[in-house]
Design an enzyme around this catalytic site. Structure first.
Site: not given
Lengths: 406, 277
Positions: B51, B62
């Protein structure tokens, strides 16, 4: 500009998927999707329930102090020499701004949903104070996320929140202002999904927030519409409000949306000026994109990174704008003007000197555009301005900007 | 190629009877050259799928590690286009390892989904994860990706109940990413016991392999998850290696790849009978 043809009913939005035309929607991580669906269902049930309405109205009357007066600003009117200026006195509400209208609605909803912990973001601190206030009133723990820069420039409000029992988390990520506070609040929500209610203060965020905040703030516009009809026997020619995220403006505008003769004028903060990069005018200086759960106009760089907004007013210092404003702009139903820091400071002082009302710096942006609007409408015209908040919180900022020490 | 590359990789993992190891790195972190060196070293170090994060200024799902990685990358001028350039450079040397881009909606809005999908396919990207585009908003993006035979990889989470799961897996392909904790990346730790039934549930609803991430930092946790999932995703722990190497003035590429090798070993051996590991 591509203007969409005028629509018959501007109040028919958002649609079932939370869209105002191209704007709005639910752009949140999957973890939050079940929660925003749950929130929407709970909100619909609540506002359809006369018991909820009755309870909210009771608190708005006896705790917030509604209805707020609609006041004819005689000396400002004389000064500008044109249309009559009426001020919708939201600064007289408990906690000193319009923000409490929405907080009261949402806290009652949160309790109805069985939530036991409240989080919020704040820029100027007005929404944080209003949230901390209702949390104190109903005995719920409260965490307010506030950019570290804003914590510094709005110290009195930070102290007020602490007095009210709220925990203020200074956010140091990104530009340390309102957008970063909102990121951090969303991160908290995604982490504490089971007990936490996110009490958003702007008419922004994922659906149903823009609609819900509008609904709870529309009490201002409904009152103002009734009051001006009573005093003047007709609708105003223009309704004016400042716009950051846009909750005070949409609350005032919405009950007038289908009154086609009433101009709706939002004023964005242009900071150092639209010819600089230091502004917070999403519509005048941005383009559509996706941030904080909705599609709307955003201040961003050519490759889609959100850039730092700038305004002397912490409450307008946000790179986006509520999605309904984006829609009203595109269809041409509302106009969006701008006002610099300097113009806002001048209007701040003028209102204090002539009317004995110290307006919030946010509100001062709306006041600053009055000379032109008054002149354009002429002496027969009538303007209603949302005096969305009081400026006590801003005296340090203003003194500093004027080079005075207090 | 694209979807076929992801499918081929999972077919091979099934044949080998082991879970895959998915590594996340941020494009341009700590700088474009080093990021390419790391990327090129990942397959040999044991990454089965990769990824690549494309940085965004406001990454709301995040935790601090990936927030800081995005800031480092943006500070070095990383963009979505340069992320595609990075993948294209990688593809010149590796035709088999699937590459999935991961990020947020707004950078995709500027080129538009159709132009982006075309450019991504040309660069050799195989799939896309967009954290803030849930199924309800995904149709325009899914259409654009379908036209280029790219996978739209969906996230299922602990809050995705049985009623919602069919919505989540609709129009998805390649694999489903199960977010093992309610929270942001790199903060909470996954509980393999609680994750196992959810992996089964997602696998049954989607008919696709399930990769598990968001709460996997250590070799022990990676091994636990590798016993129940089709693939294990590690991200924050790797970008932390970048940060730590920078702070200690060490070789970033070497340090990240060493960590990848250690994690890969625990993933690869998780299902084999213990030999004292």
């Amino acid at each position: 500009m591509n203007k969409i043809a005028p629509l018959n009913d501007y109040t028919a939005y958002p649609d079932r998927s939370g869209r105002f035309g191209d704007y709005g929607g639910r752009y949140v991580p999957e973890t939050l999707m079940p929660l925003v669906h749950e929130l929407e269902a709970a909100f619909r049930a609540a506002i359809a329930d006369p018991a909820f309405r009755g309870e909210l109205d009771g608190y708005l009357t006896h705790y917030v102090g509604r209805p707020s007066p609609l006041y004819f600003a005689e000396r400002l009117t004389r000064k500008f020499g044109g249309a009559k200026v009426y001020l919708k006195r939201e600064e007289l509400n408990h906690t000193g701004a319009h923000k409490i209208n929405n907080c009261m609605g949402q806290i009652l909803l949160a309790m109805r949903m069985g939530k036991t912990r409240i989080i919020a973001e704040t820029g100027a601190g007005q929404h944080g104070v209003a949230t901390a206030t209702v949390c104190a009133r109903f005995g719920l723990p409260c965490v307010v996320y506030m950019g570290a820069v804003d914590v510094e420039r709005q110290k009195p409000n930070v102290f007020r929140m602490n007095l009210l029992g709220a925990k203020v988390e200074a956010v140091t990520s990104g530009s340390s202002t309102l957008k970063d506070a909102m990121n951090e609040a969303l991160r908290d929500w995604v982490t504490n999904v089971h007990d936490t209610y996110y009490l958003i203060g702007s008419a922004a965020g994922p659906h149903p927030y823009p609609e819900m905040v509008r609904e709870f703030q529309a009490v201002m516009g409904r009152e103002a519409r009734e009051q001006i009809l009573q005093v003047e026997g007709r609708l105003p020619d223009a309704v004016v409000a400042c716009v950051g995220g846009g909750s005070n403006a949409i609350g005032m505008f919405h009950p007038f949306l289908n009154d086609e003769g009433v101009r709706l004028i939002g004023v964005e903060a242009s900071g150092d000026g639209m010819d600089t990069e230091r502004h917070a005018a999403a519509i005048n200086g941005g383009r559509p994109g996706v941030l904080h759960g909705n599609r709307t106009y955003l201040i961003q760089d050519p490759v889609g990174q959100i850039t730092e907004a700038h305004s002397i007013s912490a409450g307008l210092d946000y790179p986006g704008i509520g999605p309904e404003h984006a829609f009203l702009h595109d269809v041409g139903r509302a106009e969006y003007l701008t006002c610099t820091d300097r113009e806002a400071l001048d209007a701040f002082q003028l209102c204090a000197e002539l009317e004995g009302i110290i307006p919030a710096l946010e509100t001062s942006h709306a006041l600053a555009r009055l000379p032109e609007i008054c002149a354009e409408l002429g002496p027969e015209g009538i303007i209603v301005v949302n005096l969305s908040g009081r400026g006590d919180k801003d005296v340090n900022t203003v003194a500093q900007a004027l080079g005075r020490s207090i | 190629m694209s979807r076929a590359r992801i499918d081929a990789r999972f077919a091979r993992l099934r044949a080998e009877g082991r879970a895959g190891f998915v590594t996340y790195i941020m494009a341009g972190d700590p700088d474009p050259e080093t990021a390419l060196a790391i990327l090129e070293g990942l397959p040999a170090a044991g990454a089965d799928l990769i990824e690549v994060g494309f940085p965004f200024s406001d990454p709301l799902a995040e935790g601090p590690p990936i927030q800081r990685a995005a800031q480092r990358a943006l500070g070095r001028g990383m963009t979505l286009q340069k992320t595609l350039d990075l993948v294209a450079a990688f593809r010149r040397k590796d035709a088999e390892t699937p590459v999935i881009l991961m990020g947020y909606a707004n950078p995709l809005e500027t080129p538009g989904y159709v132009a982006f999908a075309r450019a991504a396919a040309e660069a050799g990207v195989d799939g896309l994860i967009v954290v803030d585009i849930p199924p309800e908003e995904a149709d325009p993006l899914a259409d654009a990706l379908d036209a280029e035979d790219l996978s739209l990889i969906r996230l299922a989470t602990p809050t995705t109940d049985d009623r919602r799961l069919p919505v989540v897996v609709r129009r998805t392909s390649g694999f489903v990413y199960y977010v093992s904790v309610a929270g942001v990346t790199g903060v909470k730790e996954a509980d393999a016991g609680a994750v196992a039934p959810n992996v089964e549930r997602v696998r049954a609803a989607s008919g696709l392999p399930v990769a598990v991430g968001f709460g996997v930092r250590t070799e022990e946790r990676a091994a636990e998850v590798a016993r129940i999932a089709d693939a294990v995703v590690v991200g924050s722990a790797l970008v932390d290696e970048v940060a730590d190497a920078l702070a200690a003035n060490e070789d970033v590429t070497g340090r990240v790849l060493t960590k990848v090798a250690a994690l890969a070993k625990s993933v690869r051996t998780a299902r084999t009978p213990s030999r004292g590991a």
